[in-house]
Design an enzyme around this catalytic site. Structure first.
Site, PDB file in Angstrom:
ATOM      1  CG  HIS A 165      -9.868   3.231  -4.328  1.00 49.80           C
ATOM      2  ND1 HIS A 165     -10.149   2.304  -3.359  1.00 49.80           N
ATOM      3  CD2 HIS A 165      -8.570   3.591  -4.145  1.00 49.80           C
ATOM      4  CE1 HIS A 165      -9.074   2.122  -2.593  1.00 49.80           C
ATOM      5  NE2 HIS A 165      -8.095   2.888  -3.058  1.00 49.80           N
ATOM      6  CG  HIS A 222      -4.694   0.874  -5.995  1.00 53.13           C
ATOM      7  ND1 HIS A 222      -3.448   0.895  -5.394  1.00 53.13           N
ATOM      8  CD2 HIS A 222      -5.561   1.292  -5.049  1.00 53.13           C
ATOM      9  CE1 HIS A 222      -3.577   1.298  -4.139  1.00 53.13           C
ATOM     10  NE2 HIS A 222      -4.857   1.556  -3.908  1.00 53.13           N
TER      11      HIS A 222
HETATM   12  P1  AMP Z   1      -5.187   2.219  -0.850  1.00 60.08           P
HETATM   13  O1  AMP Z   1      -5.475   2.674   0.560  1.00 60.08           O
HETATM   14  O2  AMP Z   1      -5.628   3.212  -1.880  1.00 60.08           O
HETATM   15  O3  AMP Z   1      -3.753   1.768  -1.013  1.00 60.08           O
HETATM   16  O4  AMP Z   1      -6.154   0.991  -1.085  1.00 60.08           O
HETATM   17  C1  AMP Z   1      -5.788  -0.345  -1.003  1.00 60.08           C
HETATM   18  C2  AMP Z   1      -7.074  -1.122  -1.079  1.00 60.08           C
HETATM   19  O5  AMP Z   1      -6.757  -2.472  -1.364  1.00 60.08           O
HETATM   20  C3  AMP Z   1      -7.884  -1.116   0.226  1.00 60.08           C
HETATM   21  O6  AMP Z   1      -9.157  -0.511  -0.004  1.00 60.08           O
HETATM   22  C4  AMP Z   1      -7.993  -2.584   0.589  1.00 60.08           C
HETATM   23  O7  AMP Z   1      -9.252  -2.932   1.100  1.00 60.08           O
HETATM   24  C5  AMP Z   1      -7.719  -3.272  -0.753  1.00 60.08           C
HETATM   25  N1  AMP Z   1      -7.153  -4.601  -0.652  1.00 60.08           N
HETATM   26  C6  AMP Z   1      -6.085  -4.984   0.087  1.00 60.08           C
HETATM   27  N2  AMP Z   1      -5.835  -6.302  -0.102  1.00 60.08           N
HETATM   28  C7  AMP Z   1      -6.766  -6.751  -0.990  1.00 60.08           C
HETATM   29  C8  AMP Z   1      -7.045  -8.031  -1.583  1.00 60.08           C
HETATM   30  N3  AMP Z   1      -6.311  -9.111  -1.301  1.00 60.08           N
HETATM   31  N4  AMP Z   1      -8.089  -8.119  -2.440  1.00 60.08           N
HETATM   32  C9  AMP Z   1      -8.836  -7.041  -2.732  1.00 60.08           C
HETATM   33  N5  AMP Z   1      -8.624  -5.806  -2.205  1.00 60.08           N
HETATM   34  C10 AMP Z   1      -7.604  -5.665  -1.343  1.00 60.08           C
END
Ligand code: AMP
Length: 139
Positions: free
Chosen positions: A103, A101
């Protein structure tokens, strides 16, 4: 193929709710539930792939086209002055969800958000050339 234990696969198929803001045949984008700034979006390829380095370049190329669309929409909707584009790779870099993903984090001048590279340290004498040699020689 969707992975049963992947939260982003479940968001993509709608079995977990999310605020989706954009989708096309390659990506789904939704708002991060724990945003750094309002409008912080995640752009996720439909196809499950663990991270950036293990992804097919063709998939990355299609995903980046989606990222560009989402970034434009977020910039415009949030009246942002700029945005940060980030993909965390591996736990050491802070990756928590192992479905690739990107950001997209809108920024305003002086918003005080803590996003960055942390303290920067100049190389010692000769070190930059050694590091460059090592990377050039790597596969
Ligand atoms: P990363 O640290 O790059 O793996 O980011 C994962 C991101 O996913 C974090 O910023 C979380 O806040 C976000 N996240 C986790 N679960 C959900 C969810 N159910 N809906 C939206 N965002 C989420």
């Amino acid at each position: 193929m969707a992975h049963d234990d992947c939260i982003f696969c479940k968001i993509i198929d709608g079995s977990i709710p999310s605020e989706k803001i954009y989708e096309d045949s390659d990506v789904v984008a939704f708002l991060d539930i724990n945003p750094t700034r309002p409008g912080h979006a995640l752009v996720v390829p439909r196809e499950h792939t663990k991270d950036f380095i293990s992804s097919d370049p063709a998939l990355l190329s299609r995903a980046i086209a989606g990222v560009q669309k989402v970034a434009g929409k977020v910039m415009s909707a949030m009246d942002a002055d700029g945005f940060v584009l980030a993909a965390l790779n591996g736990p050491a870099a802070g990756q928590e969800v192992f479905h690739l993903h990107f950001h997209v984090i809108p920024r305003k001048e002086g918003d005080g958000a803590l996003i960055g590279f942390g303290p920067k340290t100049p190389y010692k004498e000769g070190e930059i050339a050694e590091v460059a040699d090592k990377i050039r020689a790597a596969g």
